[in-house]
Write a protein that holds these residues in place. Structure first.
Motif, mmCIF file in Angstrom:
data_model
loop_
_atom_site.group_PDB
_atom_site.id
_atom_site.type_symbol
_atom_site.label_atom_id
_atom_site.label_comp_id
_atom_site.label_asym_id
_atom_site.label_seq_id
_atom_site.Cartn_x
_atom_site.Cartn_y
_atom_site.Cartn_z
ATOM 1 N N ASN A 1 -3.101 1.393 4.235
ATOM 2 C CA ASN A 1 -2.314 2.503 3.597
ATOM 3 C C ASN A 1 -1.000 2.910 4.289
ATOM 4 O O ASN A 1 -0.470 3.719 3.715
ATOM 5 N N ALA B 1 -7.104 5.653 -2.821
ATOM 6 C CA ALA B 1 -7.201 5.495 -1.377
ATOM 7 C C ALA B 1 -7.906 6.738 -0.867
ATOM 8 O O ALA B 1 -7.095 7.617 -0.523
ATOM 9 N N VAL C 1 -9.896 1.486 -1.646
ATOM 10 C CA VAL C 1 -8.384 1.512 -1.949
ATOM 11 C C VAL C 1 -8.342 0.683 -3.032
ATOM 12 O O VAL C 1 -8.985 -0.509 -3.096
#
Length: 138
Positions: A22, A60, A65
């Motif tokens: 991320n 996320a 995710v």
């Protein structure tokens, strides 16, 4: 529709794996050293590729995710979804990966599958060691 799936255990905390999936530093640590972001769309650049892959981050959180391909390139990725499901293990984090939505018989799937296998190893190594080693460098 055809899916590519992998599962791997990573000997580190889930938060470390989430960071690798991320953040700019995380993504450039294992996938490609040229990643940009505009709002929730990630732009991944690769050597010799005429335009970036465009993946919108749809989810996320600590368990999942999800990226959806929103660009026209590469054409064989059109409409595909990449999902990373994360669960805890006694040693760290289990990552269940899927890249789904390819048309049946897509001739690029074997090559894409091989590349994701390499990338899963790069993700594991980066998350466990913190040492950047992107598979692609631009």
């Amino acid at each position: 529709m055809t899916s590519i799936t992998y599962e791997t255990d990573i000997a580190t905390a889930r938060s470390v794996v989430l960071e690798a999936l991320n953040t700019h530093d995380g993504l450039t640590g294992w996938w490609t050293n040229d990643v940009n972001r505009k709002e929730e769309v990630l732009y991944f650049n690769f050597p010799g590729v005429p335009e970036p892959f465009q993946l919108r981050r749809d989810q996320a959180d600590e368990n999942r995710v999800v990226w959806v391909n929103v660009g026209a390139f590469p054409p064989h990725w059109a409409g595909t979804t990449i999902t990373w499901d994360l669960t805890g293990t006694p040693e760290g984090t289990r990552v269940a990966f899927a890249h789904s939505g390819f048309p049946e018989g897509e001739p690029e799937v074997p090559m894409i599958s091989e590349t994701w296998g390499i990338l899963m190893t790069r993700l594991k190594d980066y998350a466990e060691t913190g040492k950047p080693n992107p598979f692609f460098t631009v």
